[in-house]
Design a protein around this motif. Structure first.
Motif, PDB file in Angstrom:
ATOM      1  N   GLY A  93      56.220  46.329  45.193  1.00  0.00           N
ATOM      2  CA  GLY A  93      56.798  46.356  43.854  1.00  0.00           C
ATOM      3  C   GLY A  93      57.082  44.997  43.260  1.00  0.00           C
ATOM      4  O   GLY A  93      57.620  44.904  42.146  1.00  0.00           O
ATOM      5  N   MET A  94      56.724  43.946  43.987  1.00  0.00           N
ATOM      6  CA  MET A  94      57.055  42.596  43.541  1.00  0.00           C
ATOM      7  C   MET A  94      55.819  41.746  43.267  1.00  0.00           C
ATOM      8  O   MET A  94      55.892  40.513  43.216  1.00  0.00           O
ATOM      9  CB  MET A  94      57.923  41.892  44.602  1.00  0.00           C
ATOM     10  CG  MET A  94      59.263  42.575  44.849  1.00  0.00           C
ATOM     11  SD  MET A  94      60.240  42.743  43.323  1.00  0.00           S
ATOM     12  CE  MET A  94      60.491  41.033  42.888  1.00  0.00           C
ATOM     13  N   VAL A  95      54.657  42.387  43.083  1.00  0.00           N
ATOM     14  CA  VAL A  95      53.404  41.664  42.869  1.00  0.00           C
ATOM     15  C   VAL A  95      52.703  42.200  41.620  1.00  0.00           C
ATOM     16  O   VAL A  95      52.715  43.410  41.365  1.00  0.00           O
ATOM     17  CB  VAL A  95      52.453  41.818  44.082  1.00  0.00           C
ATOM     18  CG1 VAL A  95      51.175  41.005  43.862  1.00  0.00           C
ATOM     19  CG2 VAL A  95      53.138  41.384  45.367  1.00  0.00           C
ATOM     20  N   PRO A 132      53.117  49.628  39.488  1.00  0.00           N
ATOM     21  CA  PRO A 132      52.965  49.676  38.034  1.00  0.00           C
ATOM     22  C   PRO A 132      52.600  48.329  37.404  1.00  0.00           C
ATOM     23  O   PRO A 132      52.468  48.247  36.180  1.00  0.00           O
ATOM     24  CB  PRO A 132      54.354  50.129  37.559  1.00  0.00           C
ATOM     25  CG  PRO A 132      55.283  49.570  38.585  1.00  0.00           C
ATOM     26  CD  PRO A 132      54.544  49.683  39.893  1.00  0.00           C
ATOM     27  N   HIS A 133      52.435  47.312  38.209  1.00  0.00           N
ATOM     28  CA  HIS A 133      52.210  45.960  37.675  1.00  0.00           C
ATOM     29  C   HIS A 133      50.730  45.552  37.723  1.00  0.00           C
ATOM     30  O   HIS A 133      50.400  44.375  37.827  1.00  0.00           O
ATOM     31  CB  HIS A 133      53.053  44.937  38.439  1.00  0.00           C
ATOM     32  CG  HIS A 133      54.516  45.260  38.431  1.00  0.00           C
ATOM     33  ND1 HIS A 133      55.260  45.320  37.271  1.00  0.00           N
ATOM     34  CD2 HIS A 133      55.370  45.573  39.443  1.00  0.00           C
ATOM     35  CE1 HIS A 133      56.517  45.633  37.562  1.00  0.00           C
ATOM     36  NE2 HIS A 133      56.606  45.795  38.879  1.00  0.00           N
ATOM     37  N   LEU A 134      49.842  46.545  37.629  1.00  0.00           N
ATOM     38  CA  LEU A 134      48.405  46.297  37.524  1.00  0.00           C
ATOM     39  C   LEU A 134      48.094  46.087  36.047  1.00  0.00           C
ATOM     40  O   LEU A 134      48.246  47.003  35.224  1.00  0.00           O
ATOM     41  CB  LEU A 134      47.615  47.481  38.081  1.00  0.00           C
ATOM     42  CG  LEU A 134      46.102  47.327  38.178  1.00  0.00           C
ATOM     43  CD1 LEU A 134      45.719  46.208  39.138  1.00  0.00           C
ATOM     44  CD2 LEU A 134      45.460  48.643  38.621  1.00  0.00           C
ATOM     45  N   GLU A 135      47.659  44.884  35.686  1.00  0.00           N
ATOM     46  CA  GLU A 135      47.574  44.490  34.285  1.00  0.00           C
ATOM     47  C   GLU A 135      46.151  44.564  33.728  1.00  0.00           C
ATOM     48  O   GLU A 135      45.179  44.241  34.427  1.00  0.00           O
ATOM     49  CB  GLU A 135      48.098  43.059  34.118  1.00  0.00           C
ATOM     50  CG  GLU A 135      49.538  42.877  34.589  1.00  0.00           C
ATOM     51  CD  GLU A 135      50.512  43.705  33.783  1.00  0.00           C
ATOM     52  OE1 GLU A 135      50.412  43.722  32.550  1.00  0.00           O
ATOM     53  OE2 GLU A 135      51.382  44.353  34.405  1.00  0.00           O
ATOM     54  N   SER A 136      46.044  44.960  32.476  1.00  0.00           N
ATOM     55  CA  SER A 136      44.737  45.013  31.815  1.00  0.00           C
ATOM     56  C   SER A 136      44.303  43.650  31.302  1.00  0.00           C
ATOM     57  O   SER A 136      43.127  43.421  31.041  1.00  0.00           O
ATOM     58  CB  SER A 136      44.776  46.008  30.651  1.00  0.00           C
ATOM     59  OG  SER A 136      45.747  45.613  29.696  1.00  0.00           O
ATOM     60  N   SER A 137      45.243  42.732  31.167  1.00  0.00           N
ATOM     61  CA  SER A 137      44.953  41.386  30.678  1.00  0.00           C
ATOM     62  C   SER A 137      45.042  40.377  31.813  1.00  0.00           C
ATOM     63  O   SER A 137      45.908  40.487  32.690  1.00  0.00           O
ATOM     64  CB  SER A 137      45.942  40.997  29.582  1.00  0.00           C
ATOM     65  OG  SER A 137      45.903  39.611  29.315  1.00  0.00           O
ATOM     66  N   GLY A 138      44.164  39.374  31.778  1.00  0.00           N
ATOM     67  CA  GLY A 138      44.199  38.338  32.805  1.00  0.00           C
ATOM     68  C   GLY A 138      45.470  37.519  32.769  1.00  0.00           C
ATOM     69  O   GLY A 138      45.888  36.941  33.782  1.00  0.00           O
ATOM     70  N   ALA A 198      57.863  38.859  41.742  1.00  0.00           N
ATOM     71  CA  ALA A 198      58.041  37.568  42.402  1.00  0.00           C
ATOM     72  C   ALA A 198      56.749  36.768  42.468  1.00  0.00           C
ATOM     73  O   ALA A 198      56.782  35.528  42.467  1.00  0.00           O
ATOM     74  CB  ALA A 198      58.581  37.771  43.815  1.00  0.00           C
ATOM     75  N   ALA A 199      55.620  37.475  42.544  1.00  0.00           N
ATOM     76  CA  ALA A 199      54.343  36.788  42.751  1.00  0.00           C
ATOM     77  C   ALA A 199      53.237  37.485  41.974  1.00  0.00           C
ATOM     78  O   ALA A 199      53.333  38.672  41.633  1.00  0.00           O
ATOM     79  CB  ALA A 199      53.998  36.744  44.241  1.00  0.00           C
ATOM     80  N   GLY A 200      52.184  36.750  41.715  1.00  0.00           N
ATOM     81  CA  GLY A 200      51.043  37.327  41.016  1.00  0.00           C
ATOM     82  C   GLY A 200      49.784  36.555  41.303  1.00  0.00           C
ATOM     83  O   GLY A 200      49.807  35.499  41.956  1.00  0.00           O
ATOM     84  N   PHE A 201      48.681  37.088  40.799  1.00  0.00           N
ATOM     85  CA  PHE A 201      47.395  36.408  40.908  1.00  0.00           C
ATOM     86  C   PHE A 201      46.798  36.332  39.508  1.00  0.00           C
ATOM     87  O   PHE A 201      46.800  37.305  38.757  1.00  0.00           O
ATOM     88  CB  PHE A 201      46.432  37.151  41.831  1.00  0.00           C
ATOM     89  CG  PHE A 201      45.116  36.431  42.020  1.00  0.00           C
ATOM     90  CD1 PHE A 201      44.922  35.592  43.101  1.00  0.00           C
ATOM     91  CD2 PHE A 201      44.087  36.567  41.091  1.00  0.00           C
ATOM     92  CE1 PHE A 201      43.716  34.904  43.269  1.00  0.00           C
ATOM     93  CE2 PHE A 201      42.892  35.898  41.246  1.00  0.00           C
ATOM     94  CZ  PHE A 201      42.705  35.053  42.334  1.00  0.00           C
ATOM     95  N   GLY A 202      46.285  35.143  39.174  1.00  0.00           N
ATOM     96  CA  GLY A 202      45.676  34.965  37.864  1.00  0.00           C
ATOM     97  C   GLY A 202      45.058  33.594  37.727  1.00  0.00           C
ATOM     98  O   GLY A 202      44.548  33.034  38.714  1.00  0.00           O
ATOM     99  N   LEU A 203      45.126  33.045  36.525  1.00  0.00           N
ATOM    100  CA  LEU A 203      44.486  31.759  36.249  1.00  0.00           C
ATOM    101  C   LEU A 203      45.389  30.593  36.651  1.00  0.00           C
ATOM    102  O   LEU A 203      46.537  30.494  36.210  1.00  0.00           O
ATOM    103  CB  LEU A 203      44.118  31.666  34.764  1.00  0.00           C
ATOM    104  CG  LEU A 203      43.142  32.736  34.281  1.00  0.00           C
ATOM    105  CD1 LEU A 203      42.828  32.551  32.803  1.00  0.00           C
ATOM    106  CD2 LEU A 203      41.851  32.716  35.107  1.00  0.00           C
ATOM    107  N   ARG A 204      44.827  29.715  37.448  1.00  0.00           N
ATOM    108  CA  ARG A 204      45.602  28.622  38.026  1.00  0.00           C
ATOM    109  C   ARG A 204      46.204  27.708  36.969  1.00  0.00           C
ATOM    110  O   ARG A 204      47.369  27.297  37.069  1.00  0.00           O
ATOM    111  CB  ARG A 204      44.688  27.819  38.974  1.00  0.00           C
ATOM    112  CG  ARG A 204      45.408  26.787  39.824  1.00  0.00           C
ATOM    113  CD  ARG A 204      44.413  26.034  40.703  1.00  0.00           C
ATOM    114  NE  ARG A 204      45.085  25.179  41.664  1.00  0.00           N
ATOM    115  CZ  ARG A 204      45.535  23.956  41.400  1.00  0.00           C
ATOM    116  NH1 ARG A 204      45.400  23.458  40.176  1.00  0.00           N
ATOM    117  NH2 ARG A 204      46.130  23.232  42.334  1.00  0.00           N
TER     118      ARG A 204
END
Length: 331
Positions: free
Chosen positions: A160-162, A202-208, A221-227
């Motif tokens: 739940g924190m990603v 629920p934190h699966l995003e449609s936008s980068g 707390a954490a995510g993956f995306g553009l550096r």
């Protein structure tokens, strides 16, 4: 004599009207119409390109239309060389796939001094690189460890924190999938992706850019995306840090290509493409700090520690394979 002279004038006038209507003798068939530019670039990139075109004297000589990546990609693949656009800036894998299907682009007539070798019909305008990023305050509040890998984000304490982007909607997510498959293969990678998606919830995003927004807001707390977005957020004083995952930093490029309409507008579009590469890059590299051409430099903080390339060429077909991989991991 009067009748003869009048007849001669009438004949000349008739010929003149015919030439005017057909464009013969007027040079109109050789005149370039406004160049139609189709792009999937975001606002910052569009502004950089338009500033370069304006400064080069092309203001009023083009019409630019923005599209989402999927929408523009669909048009390229469906319409081929019949597309209205004369000039395209687009994710490189869509340009490659549309060229493979339709042979629709003209070889670039200018040299670029690119650091890497690209096909003769396109050259990159920018690149985006993936990474993990965290909200350091939330990590501290929740007693969570600093992740060093994508796999770390699958641990129970991160449930739940990603936040990560959805590859069905965002090409940014492809950077995540490439990293997982490259490091772990299809079988173990599928398990890791399944566990990651479970933690994301629920934190699966449609936008980068969705994950960085949620991390900045403290919703996760954490995510993956553009550096570069995380680097910029940290520089602004936000409690954000970025992590180059052990699985590697993968990148995607967006490129410029000229649709080969074989007319004067194609020639003008080629000049505009050259202007974008030669003049807009100094602004583009500021917002998208990845060196693509000789002589370009970026600050050390913008240099990912683990730059990697996927073993297969990036194509629309490969993207579809990886989308199916993603969907199967959701089950």
């Amino acid at each position: 004599m009067s009748k003869t002279f009048k007849g001669l004038l009438f004949t000349l006038l008739a010929f003149s009207m015919i030439f005017t209507m057909t464009g013969c003798g007027s040079g109109k068939t050789d005149e370039a119409k406004k160049v139609v530019i189709y792009t999937n670039a975001d606002d910052e990139a569009v502004a950089s390109m338009e500033n370069a075109l304006k400064n080069a004297g092309y203001d009023g000589k083009y019409v630019l239309q923005s599209f989402g990546t999927s929408e523009l990609g669909g048009k390229l693949l469906a319409e081929g060389g019949k597309i209205e656009a004369d000039l395209v800036t687009m994710s490189s894998y869509f340009i490659q796939s549309s060229q493979s299907q339709h042979s629709m682009y003209k070889d670039l007539s200018f040299t670029t001094d690119a650091l890497e070798k690209y096909p003769s019909y396109y050259t990159p305008i920018l690149a985006n690189t993936g990474s993990i990023f965290v909200n350091t305050e939330v990590l501290k509040q929740k007693g969570l460890p600093m992740p060093t890998s994508i796999k770390d984000l699958t641990k129970p304490e991160f449930k739940g924190m990603v936040s990560v982007p959805n590859i069905m909607d965002s090409s940014t997510a492809w950077l995540l999938i490439q990293a997982i498959i490259s490091q772990y293969g299809q079988d173990e990678g599928k398990t890791i992706l399944h566990d990651l998606i479970a933690n994301v919830g629920p934190h699966l995003e449609s936008s980068g850019s969705g994950p960085i927004k949620k991390v900045q807001a403290g919703e996760v707390a954490a995510g993956f995306g553009l550096r570069h977005q995380a680097v910029k957020a940290k520089a602004s004083g936000a409690p954000i840090d970025y992590v180059d995952p052990t699985e590697g930093n993968f990148s995607l490029t967006e490129s410029v290509a000229v649709v080969d309409k074989k007319n004067a507008t194609t020639d003008l579009a080629m000049k505009m493409a050259e202007t974008i590469i030669k003049d807009a890059r100094k602004d583009l590299i500021t917002n998208y700090p990845v060196a693509l051409y000789k002589g370009e430099t970026v600050e050390d903080i913008n240099k990912p520690a683990k730059s990697m390339k996927f073993e297969k060429p990036l194509t629309v077909e490969l993207l579809k394979e990886h989308q199916e991989f993603f969907k199967s991991a959701q089950k």
